[in-house]
Enzyme design. Structure first.
Site, PDB file in Angstrom:
ATOM      1  CE  LYS A  79      -5.599   2.507 -26.269  1.00 22.67           C
ATOM      2  NZ  LYS A  79      -6.068   3.026 -24.918  1.00 22.67           N
TER       3      LYS A  79
ATOM      4  NE  ARG B 183      -4.959  -4.138 -19.950  1.00 20.74           N
ATOM      5  CZ  ARG B 183      -5.824  -3.626 -21.124  1.00 20.74           C
ATOM      6  NH1 ARG B 183      -6.985  -2.564 -21.902  1.00 20.74           N
ATOM      7  NH2 ARG B 183      -5.793  -4.274 -22.607  1.00 20.74           N
TER       8      ARG B 183
ATOM      9  CE1 TYR C 167      -4.147   0.773  -0.194  1.00 21.22           C
ATOM     10  CE2 TYR C 167      -4.625  -1.190   1.249  1.00 21.22           C
ATOM     11  CZ  TYR C 167      -5.001  -0.406   0.071  1.00 21.22           C
ATOM     12  OH  TYR C 167      -6.223  -0.800  -0.732  1.00 21.22           O
TER      13      TYR C 167
ATOM     14  CG  ASP D 234      -7.064  10.279 -24.566  1.00 19.05           C
ATOM     15  OD1 ASP D 234      -5.875   9.897 -24.544  1.00 19.05           O
ATOM     16  OD2 ASP D 234      -7.751   9.819 -24.081  1.00 19.05           O
TER      17      ASP D 234
ATOM     18  CD  GLU E 220      -5.155   4.440   0.110  1.00 22.30           C
ATOM     19  OE1 GLU E 220      -4.678   6.199   1.789  1.00 22.30           O
ATOM     20  OE2 GLU E 220      -5.614   3.846   0.758  1.00 22.30           O
TER      21      GLU E 220
ATOM     22  CB  THR F 225      -3.718   3.891 -22.427  1.00 20.67           C
ATOM     23  OG1 THR F 225      -3.256   3.721 -23.675  1.00 20.67           O
ATOM     24  CG2 THR F 225      -5.491   3.609 -22.007  1.00 20.67           C
TER      25      THR F 225
HETATM   26  N1  DSN Z   1     -10.805   0.721 -25.263  1.00 20.05           N
HETATM   27  C1  DSN Z   1      -9.470   1.613 -26.237  1.00 20.05           C
HETATM   28  C2  DSN Z   1     -10.037   1.416 -27.168  1.00 20.05           C
HETATM   29  O1  DSN Z   1      -9.844   0.735 -28.202  1.00 20.05           O
HETATM   30  O2  DSN Z   1      -9.505   2.862 -28.682  1.00 20.05           O
HETATM   31  C3  DSN Z   1      -9.345   3.164 -25.861  1.00 20.05           C
HETATM   32  O3  DSN Z   1      -9.543   3.060 -23.981  1.00 20.05           O
END
Ligand code: DSN
Length: 415
Positions: free
Chosen positions: A231, A237, A56, A202, A58, A228
């Site tokens: 990707k 993730r 933990y 984003d 925090e 994120t």
């Molecule tokens: N769900 C993702 C995508 O496939 O682009 C984005 O969060």
């Protein structure tokens, strides 16, 4: 994936083990063209399975609410430093559990409930968290939407500016999930500055391209940038939020304690590792191949008569309009599933069909490129797709394609 040791899971829980094993096989035997997915590297997987999950923490490095954080403090510090260096941003918070929470932290740092913001419509290429009525972003705030020009299927900045002047949003959002062209952050920042709005980019989809210098950077143009890490970046993730120094306090307190509790330290360690790997020349070469493969994908589809939204791509993804073929996105997913090709249905700009059916599909090259596939294999994959769609009512033919797909995948193991 023999290098992965799941023996402990097998012993403890044969039932869950069985499904993990099935998923391992599916990933090994399937061509994955989902543009938002990738194969995380082995060190990233290992970090996520490490004892850091036990802790933990925090708070933030060197200011925690729990004892025993002296080592994970260093991990989070490294992840932050690497984010700042790689993305050339002033400030970073690496705790968001996902891209949605990264976006949420920006909205709650800049907007009050009911405040207006301007973003791209989900149906034109935006994201759920960019104001969809079924998402917190559309329920708590007042979103206005821009789309793309009907003819070019790219962003019309005159319309964006007109909408910003008309609705006076406090925040403008750019960066998308199904937009195959480069995003012009500088022009967005000029509009945001003329209309006194904050600017959020984003870059979840294009983060890997950005750090490799193959897509313009959002910095120094944006006030906030979210991403994120799983990707094109090939990490675990999770999410990251970046901002100008002047917003640092607001962002930190919005992430914790505003919307999250304890950070996922095993994931933050994996983010740090992914960021390190993303700083290498090898990663740059990988991203070059991702884009080159996407161009081959686009050209090969066009040669076979497929219509692409915006007529091509600058990035890792293409958006295919299947109306000329008379097949919905939903049906296409099912047909290609029979051939072990994994894709997602996607609305296209001005789509007459619902998000459940869709007139389009979105295809991306990050995963197959990670496997080492190149131009020749992409052309082969397009021939598989075309053959599967042409012979969609012939189960024997689809089975034959599936065997060919499996044979191709066997030559390019992801691990
Ligand atoms: N769900 C993702 C995508 O496939 O682009 C984005 O969060």
């Amino acid at each position: 994936m023999e290098r992965m040791n799941y023996e402990d899971i097998k012993t403890a829980d044969p039932e869950v083990f069985k499904w993990i094993q099935k998923e391992v096989e599916r990933e090994e035997e399937t061509i994955n063209l989902i543009a938002s997915e990738n194969f995380a590297s082995l060190p990233v997987l290992s970090a996520q399975g490490s004892v850091l999950t036990n802790k933990y923490a925090e708070g933030y490095s060197f200011a925690r609410y729990y004892g025993g954080c002296q080592f994970i403090d260093q991990v989070e510090k490294i992840a932050i430093e690497r984010t700042k260096e790689l993305f050339n941003c002033e400030y970073a918070n690496v705790q968001p559990h996902s891209g949605s929470q990264a976006n949420m932290s920006v909205y709650f740092s800049t907007l009050k409930v009911g405040d207006a913001f301007l973003a791209m419509d989900l149906r034109a290429g935006g994201h759920l968290t960019h104001g969809s009525s079924v998402n917190f972003s559309g329920k708590f705030f007042k979103p206005y939407f821009y789309g793309v020009d009907k003819k070019t299927e790219t962003i019309d900045f005159n319309i964006v500016e007109d909408l910003a002047k008309k609705h006076k949003p406090k925040l403008i959002v750019c960066g998308y999930t199904a937009y195959p062209r480069k995003v012009d952050f500088k022009t967005f920042s000029e509009i945001a500055s003329r209309t006194e709005a904050y600017l959020l980019a984003d870059i979840a989809h294009i983060a890997g391209l950005v750090v490799a210098g193959l897509h313009p950077s959002p910095h120094p143009f944006t006030d906030f940038t979210t991403t994120t890490t799983h990707k094109t970046l090939r990490g675990p993730r999770g999410g990251i939020v970046m901002c100008k120094n002047k917003f640092a306090k607001q962002v930190d307190s919005t992430v914790f304690p505003g919307i999250q509790g304890g950070p996922l330290m095993h994931v933050i360690a994996a983010k740090a590792i992914a960021l390190h790997l993303a700083s290498t020349n090898e990663f740059k070469k990988y991203q070059e191949k991702v884009i080159a493969n996407a161009k081959v994908l686009a050209d090969s589809l066009k040669k076979l008569g497929y219509r692409l939204v915006s007529d091509g791509t600058d990035t890792h993804l293409v958006l295919v309009d299947l109306r000329p073929q008379g097949i919905t996105g939903k049906d296409t997913v099912e047909i290609l599933k029979k051939a072990n090709i994994c894709i997602n249905k996607n609305t296209i700009p001005f789509d007459p069909l619902s998000a459940k059916l869709t007139s389009g599909i979105r295809l991306g090259t990050p995963s197959v490129t990670t496997q080492g596939m190149g131009e020749k294999e992409i052309e082969l994959i397009v021939s598989f797709i075309h053959s599967a769609l042409t012979n969609r009512n012939d189960d024997k033919k689809l089975e034959q394609i599936r065997e060919e797909v499996k044979a191709l995948c066997k030559k390019f193991p992801p691990y």
